[in-house]
Design an enzyme around this catalytic site. Structure first.
Site, PDB file in Angstrom:
ATOM      1  N   HIS A 115       0.828  -1.220   0.000  1.00 51.65           N
ATOM      2  CA  HIS A 115       0.000   0.000   0.000  1.00 51.65           C
ATOM      3  C   HIS A 115       0.859   1.266   0.000  1.00 51.65           C
ATOM      4  CE1 HIS A 115      -3.614  -2.373   1.830  1.00 51.65           C
ATOM      5  NE2 HIS A 115      -3.445  -2.630   0.564  1.00 51.65           N
ATOM      6  N   SER A 184      -7.308  -6.650  10.174  1.00 43.44           N
ATOM      7  CA  SER A 184      -8.718  -6.979  10.444  1.00 43.44           C
ATOM      8  C   SER A 184      -9.368  -7.739   9.305  1.00 43.44           C
ATOM      9  CB  SER A 184      -9.499  -5.680  10.666  1.00 43.44           C
ATOM     10  OG  SER A 184      -9.468  -4.889   9.473  1.00 43.44           O
TER      11      SER A 184
HETATM   12  C1  BV8 Z   1      -7.876  -2.864  -5.448  1.00 48.70           C
HETATM   13  C2  BV8 Z   1      -2.938   3.123   2.227  1.00 48.70           C
HETATM   14  C3  BV8 Z   1      -8.008  -3.724  -7.699  1.00 48.70           C
HETATM   15  C4  BV8 Z   1      -3.259   4.480   2.540  1.00 48.70           C
HETATM   16  C5  BV8 Z   1      -4.861   1.565   2.259  1.00 48.70           C
HETATM   17  C6  BV8 Z   1     -13.491  -7.130  -2.875  1.00 48.70           C
HETATM   18  C7  BV8 Z   1     -14.539  -7.030  -2.006  1.00 48.70           C
HETATM   19  C8  BV8 Z   1     -14.858  -5.746  -1.463  1.00 48.70           C
HETATM   20  C9  BV8 Z   1     -14.126  -4.584  -1.775  1.00 48.70           C
HETATM   21  C10 BV8 Z   1     -13.087  -4.702  -2.628  1.00 48.70           C
HETATM   22  C11 BV8 Z   1     -12.772  -5.955  -3.194  1.00 48.70           C
HETATM   23  N1  BV8 Z   1     -11.711  -5.775  -3.996  1.00 48.70           N
HETATM   24  C12 BV8 Z   1     -11.353  -4.442  -3.984  1.00 48.70           C
HETATM   25  C13 BV8 Z   1     -12.180  -3.779  -3.145  1.00 48.70           C
HETATM   26  C14 BV8 Z   1     -12.121  -2.367  -2.859  1.00 48.70           C
HETATM   27  C15 BV8 Z   1     -11.109  -1.981  -1.771  1.00 48.70           C
HETATM   28  C16 BV8 Z   1     -11.503  -2.600  -0.469  1.00 48.70           C
HETATM   29  O1  BV8 Z   1     -10.991  -3.619  -0.068  1.00 48.70           O
HETATM   30  N2  BV8 Z   1     -12.431  -1.906   0.202  1.00 48.70           N
HETATM   31  C17 BV8 Z   1     -12.828  -2.373   1.561  1.00 48.70           C
HETATM   32  C18 BV8 Z   1     -12.798  -1.193   2.487  1.00 48.70           C
HETATM   33  C19 BV8 Z   1     -14.167  -3.004   1.492  1.00 48.70           C
HETATM   34  N3  BV8 Z   1      -9.748  -2.375  -2.131  1.00 48.70           N
HETATM   35  C20 BV8 Z   1      -9.045  -1.527  -2.928  1.00 48.70           C
HETATM   36  O2  BV8 Z   1      -9.485  -0.501  -3.411  1.00 48.70           O
HETATM   37  C21 BV8 Z   1      -7.606  -1.950  -3.214  1.00 48.70           C
HETATM   38  N4  BV8 Z   1      -7.355  -1.907  -4.630  1.00 48.70           N
HETATM   39  O3  BV8 Z   1      -8.589  -3.746  -5.041  1.00 48.70           O
HETATM   40  O4  BV8 Z   1      -7.478  -2.726  -6.767  1.00 48.70           O
HETATM   41  C22 BV8 Z   1      -7.006  -4.846  -7.765  1.00 48.70           C
HETATM   42  C23 BV8 Z   1      -7.067  -5.923  -6.869  1.00 48.70           C
HETATM   43  C24 BV8 Z   1      -6.161  -6.991  -7.021  1.00 48.70           C
HETATM   44  C25 BV8 Z   1      -5.188  -6.985  -7.966  1.00 48.70           C
HETATM   45  C26 BV8 Z   1      -5.169  -5.897  -8.855  1.00 48.70           C
HETATM   46  C27 BV8 Z   1      -6.094  -4.822  -8.741  1.00 48.70           C
HETATM   47  C28 BV8 Z   1      -6.606  -0.961  -2.580  1.00 48.70           C
HETATM   48  C29 BV8 Z   1      -6.727  -0.965  -1.099  1.00 48.70           C
HETATM   49  C30 BV8 Z   1      -5.597  -0.139  -0.465  1.00 48.70           C
HETATM   50  C31 BV8 Z   1      -6.132   1.088   0.220  1.00 48.70           C
HETATM   51  N5  BV8 Z   1      -5.100   1.755   0.986  1.00 48.70           N
HETATM   52  N6  BV8 Z   1      -3.857   2.221   2.925  1.00 48.70           N
HETATM   53  C32 BV8 Z   1      -3.208   4.784   4.012  1.00 48.70           C
HETATM   54  O5  BV8 Z   1      -2.638   4.030   4.813  1.00 48.70           O
HETATM   55  O6  BV8 Z   1      -3.720   5.858   4.272  1.00 48.70           O
HETATM   56  S1  BV8 Z   1      -5.812   0.386   3.087  1.00 48.70           S
HETATM   57  C33 BV8 Z   1      -5.664   0.635   4.794  1.00 48.70           C
HETATM   58  O7  BV8 Z   1      -6.473  -0.402   5.350  1.00 48.70           O
HETATM   59  C34 BV8 Z   1      -4.308   0.431   5.351  1.00 48.70           C
HETATM   60  O8  BV8 Z   1      -3.284   0.233   4.413  1.00 48.70           O
HETATM   61  C35 BV8 Z   1      -4.487  -0.847   6.121  1.00 48.70           C
HETATM   62  O9  BV8 Z   1      -3.421  -1.564   6.177  1.00 48.70           O
HETATM   63  C36 BV8 Z   1      -5.635  -1.504   5.468  1.00 48.70           C
HETATM   64  C37 BV8 Z   1      -6.229  -2.585   6.325  1.00 48.70           C
HETATM   65  O10 BV8 Z   1      -6.388  -2.166   7.630  1.00 48.70           O
HETATM   66  P1  BV8 Z   1      -5.625  -3.019   8.794  1.00 48.70           P
HETATM   67  O11 BV8 Z   1      -4.164  -2.874   8.640  1.00 48.70           O
HETATM   68  O12 BV8 Z   1      -6.198  -4.391   8.815  1.00 48.70           O
HETATM   69  O13 BV8 Z   1      -6.053  -2.148  10.051  1.00 48.70           O
HETATM   70  P2  BV8 Z   1      -7.437  -2.238  10.869  1.00 48.70           P
HETATM   71  O14 BV8 Z   1      -7.451  -1.036  11.728  1.00 48.70           O
HETATM   72  O15 BV8 Z   1      -8.576  -2.521   9.970  1.00 48.70           O
HETATM   73  O16 BV8 Z   1      -7.255  -3.558  11.791  1.00 48.70           O
HETATM   74  C38 BV8 Z   1      -6.242  -3.574  12.778  1.00 48.70           C
HETATM   75  C39 BV8 Z   1      -6.243  -4.992  13.337  1.00 48.70           C
HETATM   76  O17 BV8 Z   1      -5.156  -5.089  14.261  1.00 48.70           O
HETATM   77  C40 BV8 Z   1      -7.530  -5.366  14.084  1.00 48.70           C
HETATM   78  O18 BV8 Z   1      -7.923  -6.682  13.671  1.00 48.70           O
HETATM   79  C41 BV8 Z   1      -7.098  -5.381  15.564  1.00 48.70           C
HETATM   80  O19 BV8 Z   1      -7.735  -6.416  16.274  1.00 48.70           O
HETATM   81  C42 BV8 Z   1      -5.615  -5.703  15.451  1.00 48.70           C
HETATM   82  N7  BV8 Z   1      -4.809  -5.131  16.558  1.00 48.70           N
HETATM   83  C43 BV8 Z   1      -4.972  -3.926  17.176  1.00 48.70           C
HETATM   84  N8  BV8 Z   1      -3.991  -3.759  18.110  1.00 48.70           N
HETATM   85  C44 BV8 Z   1      -3.200  -4.885  18.048  1.00 48.70           C
HETATM   86  C45 BV8 Z   1      -3.719  -5.750  17.042  1.00 48.70           C
HETATM   87  N9  BV8 Z   1      -3.175  -6.944  16.731  1.00 48.70           N
HETATM   88  C46 BV8 Z   1      -2.068  -7.313  17.460  1.00 48.70           C
HETATM   89  N10 BV8 Z   1      -1.492  -6.521  18.435  1.00 48.70           N
HETATM   90  C47 BV8 Z   1      -2.038  -5.317  18.751  1.00 48.70           C
HETATM   91  N11 BV8 Z   1      -1.484  -4.568  19.719  1.00 48.70           N
END
Ligand code: BV8
Length: 240
Positions: A115, A184
């Site tokens: 990313h 997540s």
């Molecule tokens: C794409 C950069 C085509 C910027 C980010 C299929 C189904 C549905 C939707 C889609 C799909 N395919 C594509 C989509 C659309 C979209 C998507 O997924 N939307 C979601 C919201 C539904 N995806 C895209 O647009 C992607 N592009 O698909 O292009 C393609 C595909 C394949 C091949 C070719 C082309 C692009 C997505 C990238 C977006 N950019 N970030 C920035 O950082 O500002 S995403 C952003 O969310 C971050 O990068 C992050 O990493 C990502 C995921 O979040 P997590 O890291 O999981 O963080 P989160 O807070 O959610 O969870 C934290 C976890 O940690 C929790 O589980 C918690 O319990 C745990 N935790 C907390 N504390 C601790 C811990 N664990 C251990 N120890 C701790 N102490």
């Protein structure tokens, strides 16, 4: 760990915001996470950048300033993965969704930032890719082509194609162990890797997270707790 991984085997590790939480960096979707304070549609999409580039630049300037001013340090979770890369006889690759530099600070070398990276920018006019630790504004001239309005954070926004996807899928095809840490399972294509490795062949899958992710049931093994505790313990067992 309930299976033996061949010591020459390939390990692919997906990390998310959770591994950097204990280093003081916010996650996205936890209570008081980043997306509880700002809408991703307003700051992390190409449409938002067209609509209001100053708002988008402001969002990333604030996160970049946190990295460069507060200098967060890698925690025992990051450091354990560095030890694994050094001591594991086989191949170890980190595929991170994080745009921070904590895996590098922990001295891992095989890292793919799928990313993007907060401390890099690129120019839409001349495609130059630069290290950058300062603020970035719409009227900041590009150091290479001197044009303004083209510089943007080197991050992958929603709707954009993640980086190095071919290399990532090649590694997933080769993987004997797939570890998912601190994510997540909401964002694709990363959230689909656990299914992909199981289609490719015999690969053990482990989720290490604070609590069950959306994809938890797809993993052969799950270990819950803070990354700073569960990751070093898991790595100790792997290297034992
Ligand atoms: C794409 C950069 C085509 C910027 C980010 C299929 C189904 C549905 C939707 C889609 C799909 N395919 C594509 C989509 C659309 C979209 C998507 O997924 N939307 C979601 C919201 C539904 N995806 C895209 O647009 C992607 N592009 O698909 O292009 C393609 C595909 C394949 C091949 C070719 C082309 C692009 C997505 C990238 C977006 N950019 N970030 C920035 O950082 O500002 S995403 C952003 O969310 C971050 O990068 C992050 O990493 C990502 C995921 O979040 P997590 O890291 O999981 O963080 P989160 O807070 O959610 O969870 C934290 C976890 O940690 C929790 O589980 C918690 O319990 C745990 N935790 C907390 N504390 C601790 C811990 N664990 C251990 N120890 C701790 N102490």
């Amino acid at each position: 760990m309930n299976v033996n991984i061949d010591k020459e085997g390939t390990i692919v590790i997906l990390t998310g915001a959770g591994i950097s939480r204990e280093s003081g960096l916010d996650t996205f979707r936890c209570k008081d996470g980043i997306w509880s304070k700002v809408n991703l549609e307003d700051v992390a999409t190409p449409e938002a950048f067209m609509r209001d580039p100053d708002m988008v630049q402001g969002f990333y300037n604030a996160r970049r300033a946190q990295l460069t001013n507060e200098r967060p340090k890698p925690n025992p979770g990051h450091l354990a993965l560095a030890r694994l890369e050094k001591e594991w006889p086989g191949r170890v690759l980190i595929v991170t969704q994080n745009i921070d530099d904590l895996h590098e600070q922990a001295s891992n070398e095989n890292i793919i930032h799928m990313h993007g990276e907060l401390l890099k920018i690129r120019c839409n006019h001349c495609d130059v890719l630069l290290q950058w630790e300062e603020e970035l504004h719409t009227n900041t001239p590009c150091p290479k082509c001197n044009e303004t309005g083209g510089l943007r954070p080197h991050v992958v926004w929603f709707g954009e194609v993640p980086l190095e996807m071919d290399t990532i899928y090649e590694a997933l095809e080769d993987a004997d162990l797939f570890m998912s840490i601190g994510t997540s399972g909401n964002v694709y294509p990363a959230a689909g890797f656990v299914q992909a490795v199981q289609q490719f062949g015999d690969c053990h899958t482990v989720e290490l997270n604070l609590d069950p992710s959306n994809g938890a049931t797809s993993f052969a093994e799950t270990i819950y707790g803070p990354a700073s505790e569960v990751v070093p313990a898991f790595v100790d067992k792997l290297l034992a």
